[in-house]
Design a protein around this motif. Structure first.
Motif, PDB file in Angstrom:
ATOM      1  N   GLU A 167       0.792  -1.228   0.000  1.00 61.18           N
ATOM      2  CA  GLU A 167       0.000   0.000   0.000  1.00 61.18           C
ATOM      3  C   GLU A 167       0.826   1.280   0.000  1.00 61.18           C
ATOM      4  N   ASP A 168       2.137   1.187   0.008  1.00 61.11           N
ATOM      5  CA  ASP A 168       2.959   2.393  -0.026  1.00 61.11           C
ATOM      6  C   ASP A 168       3.293   2.694  -1.480  1.00 61.11           C
ATOM      7  N   PRO A 169       2.828   3.833  -2.000  1.00 64.68           N
ATOM      8  CA  PRO A 169       3.053   4.146  -3.416  1.00 64.68           C
ATOM      9  C   PRO A 169       4.512   4.437  -3.756  1.00 64.68           C
ATOM     10  N   ASN A 170       5.352   4.584  -2.736  1.00 69.51           N
ATOM     11  CA  ASN A 170       6.747   4.906  -2.996  1.00 69.51           C
ATOM     12  C   ASN A 170       7.660   3.682  -3.061  1.00 69.51           C
ATOM     13  N   VAL A 171       7.064   2.500  -2.933  1.00 70.90           N
ATOM     14  CA  VAL A 171       7.855   1.281  -3.093  1.00 70.90           C
ATOM     15  C   VAL A 171       8.276   1.188  -4.558  1.00 70.90           C
ATOM     16  N   LEU A 172       9.558   1.018  -4.750  1.00 71.77           N
ATOM     17  CA  LEU A 172      10.114   0.889  -6.089  1.00 71.77           C
ATOM     18  C   LEU A 172      10.130  -0.564  -6.545  1.00 71.77           C
ATOM     19  N   HIS A 173      10.453  -1.453  -5.586  1.00 71.12           N
ATOM     20  CA  HIS A 173      10.609  -2.862  -5.956  1.00 71.12           C
ATOM     21  C   HIS A 173      10.665  -3.710  -4.691  1.00 71.12           C
ATOM     22  N   ARG A 174      10.081  -4.877  -4.753  1.00 73.40           N
ATOM     23  CA  ARG A 174      10.196  -5.843  -3.657  1.00 73.40           C
ATOM     24  C   ARG A 174      11.503  -6.595  -3.876  1.00 73.40           C
ATOM     25  N   ARG A 207      14.726  -9.109  -2.397  1.00 69.99           N
ATOM     26  CA  ARG A 207      14.830 -10.406  -1.725  1.00 69.99           C
ATOM     27  C   ARG A 207      14.662 -10.264  -0.209  1.00 69.99           C
ATOM     28  N   THR A 208      15.216  -9.182   0.369  1.00 70.71           N
ATOM     29  CA  THR A 208      15.244  -9.038   1.830  1.00 70.71           C
ATOM     30  C   THR A 208      14.335  -7.936   2.364  1.00 70.71           C
ATOM     31  N   GLY A 209      13.655  -7.239   1.513  1.00 67.04           N
ATOM     32  CA  GLY A 209      12.804  -6.142   1.965  1.00 67.04           C
ATOM     33  C   GLY A 209      12.299  -5.328   0.789  1.00 67.04           C
ATOM     34  N   TRP A 210      12.153  -4.037   1.026  1.00 65.29           N
ATOM     35  CA  TRP A 210      11.575  -3.153   0.028  1.00 65.29           C
ATOM     36  C   TRP A 210      12.522  -2.007  -0.301  1.00 65.29           C
ATOM     37  N   ALA A 211      12.667  -1.734  -1.583  1.00 63.80           N
ATOM     38  CA  ALA A 211      13.360  -0.532  -2.038  1.00 63.80           C
ATOM     39  C   ALA A 211      12.295   0.557  -2.139  1.00 63.80           C
ATOM     40  N   VAL A 212      12.545   1.691  -1.465  1.00 65.83           N
ATOM     41  CA  VAL A 212      11.556   2.757  -1.355  1.00 65.83           C
ATOM     42  C   VAL A 212      12.207   4.082  -1.734  1.00 65.83           C
ATOM     43  N   LEU A 213      11.493   4.895  -2.505  1.00 66.59           N
ATOM     44  CA  LEU A 213      11.958   6.245  -2.814  1.00 66.59           C
ATOM     45  C   LEU A 213      11.846   7.088  -1.549  1.00 66.59           C
ATOM     46  N   GLY A 214      12.904   7.809  -1.211  1.00 64.60           N
ATOM     47  CA  GLY A 214      12.945   8.603   0.015  1.00 64.60           C
ATOM     48  C   GLY A 214      11.952   9.748   0.017  1.00 64.60           C
ATOM     49  N   SER A 215      11.526  10.152   1.200  1.00 69.86           N
ATOM     50  CA  SER A 215      10.506  11.187   1.345  1.00 69.86           C
ATOM     51  C   SER A 215      11.011  12.583   1.012  1.00 69.86           C
ATOM     52  N   THR A 216      12.319  12.751   0.937  1.00 69.56           N
ATOM     53  CA  THR A 216      12.893  14.009   0.480  1.00 69.56           C
ATOM     54  C   THR A 216      13.776  13.706  -0.729  1.00 69.56           C
ATOM     55  N   GLN A 217      13.722  14.593  -1.696  1.00 73.54           N
ATOM     56  CA  GLN A 217      14.544  14.413  -2.888  1.00 73.54           C
ATOM     57  C   GLN A 217      15.452  15.619  -3.083  1.00 73.54           C
ATOM     58  N   HIS A 218      15.980  16.121  -1.975  1.00 73.07           N
ATOM     59  CA  HIS A 218      16.950  17.211  -2.010  1.00 73.07           C
ATOM     60  C   HIS A 218      18.110  16.838  -2.922  1.00 73.07           C
ATOM     61  N   LEU A 219      18.564  15.615  -2.801  1.00 74.71           N
ATOM     62  CA  LEU A 219      19.535  15.039  -3.724  1.00 74.71           C
ATOM     63  C   LEU A 219      18.773  13.967  -4.494  1.00 74.71           C
ATOM     64  N   PRO A 220      18.360  14.260  -5.725  1.00 73.43           N
ATOM     65  CA  PRO A 220      17.484  13.349  -6.463  1.00 73.43           C
ATOM     66  C   PRO A 220      18.053  11.928  -6.549  1.00 73.43           C
ATOM     67  N   GLY A 221      17.174  10.977  -6.223  1.00 75.94           N
ATOM     68  CA  GLY A 221      17.557   9.581  -6.243  1.00 75.94           C
ATOM     69  C   GLY A 221      17.697   8.970  -4.864  1.00 75.94           C
ATOM     70  N   TYR A 222      17.473   9.748  -3.807  1.00 76.92           N
ATOM     71  CA  TYR A 222      17.579   9.219  -2.451  1.00 76.92           C
ATOM     72  C   TYR A 222      16.571   8.091  -2.251  1.00 76.92           C
ATOM     73  N   CYS A 223      17.065   6.941  -1.795  1.00 80.49           N
ATOM     74  CA  CYS A 223      16.234   5.754  -1.580  1.00 80.49           C
ATOM     75  C   CYS A 223      16.599   5.080  -0.267  1.00 80.49           C
ATOM     76  N   LEU A 224      15.729   4.180   0.149  1.00 79.85           N
ATOM     77  CA  LEU A 224      15.984   3.339   1.319  1.00 79.85           C
ATOM     78  C   LEU A 224      15.744   1.893   0.952  1.00 79.85           C
ATOM     79  N   LEU A 225      16.458   1.022   1.622  1.00 82.62           N
ATOM     80  CA  LEU A 225      16.171  -0.403   1.593  1.00 82.62           C
ATOM     81  C   LEU A 225      15.706  -0.758   2.998  1.00 82.62           C
ATOM     82  N   VAL A 226      14.460  -1.178   3.130  1.00 83.66           N
ATOM     83  CA  VAL A 226      13.860  -1.486   4.424  1.00 83.66           C
ATOM     84  C   VAL A 226      13.775  -3.004   4.551  1.00 83.66           C
TER      85      VAL A 226
END
Length: 151
Positions: A14-21, A23-42
């Motif tokens: 349900e999170d629209p910012n998930v980029l991809h599932r 193997r170990t979690g979710w790749a998510v686009l970061g909530s700030t894009q001060h530096l474009p491309g900021y992501c998290l692996l959760v």
């Protein structure tokens, strides 16, 4: 939204910012894009990297490197001033295993380019950098890149 609610939203898709599932979690686009491309692996469930077996650590860090590869590919194509990717696994604020992937650029002030992103402080959180419709193309391109890299 609480941290537990966010993880539940990730699990339900349900999170629209998930980029991809990954193997170990979710790749998510970061909530700030001060530096474009900021992501998290959760990560799915761990609090610490050391909670994982050695093989699970390898998988998480491989997923992290694949996310960084996608960020590098997409950001280098989008901005000729792309410089490199930085990786961080912190956990001091949020007690859930996650990693940050930061795109870095030559247009950053020299004194900031050589320091952690967090030293930008409040500037990173300015309204104009908040994730929104202006980042739909970046979200889509990163999702496609991740799907290709991980297939």
């Amino acid at each position: 939204m609480s941290d537990a609610d966010w993880i539940s939203a990730l699990e339900r898709g349900e999170d629209p910012n998930v980029l991809h599932r990954m193997r170990t979690g979710w790749a998510v686009l970061g909530s700030t894009q001060h530096l474009p491309g900021y992501c998290l692996l959760v990560h799915d469930s761990a609090d610490h990297l050391t909670d994982l077996s050695r093989s699970e650590r390898v998988e998480f860090l491989l997923d992290l490197s694949l996310l960084g590869e996608a960020v590098q590919e997409v950001c280098a194509k989008a901005d000729p001033a792309f410089y490199r990717v930085n990786y961080e696994v912190l956990g001091n604020f949020w007690n859930h295993l996650h990693a940050h992937v930061h795109a870095r650029y030559h247009w950053e002030p020299q004194e900031r380019r050589q320091t952690p992103v967090w030293l930008y402080a409040e500037e990173r959180l300015a309204e104009e950098h908040r994730l929104g419709p202006a980042h739909d193309a970046l979200r889509s391109t990163l999702s496609k890149s991740l799907a290709a890299i991980t297939s």
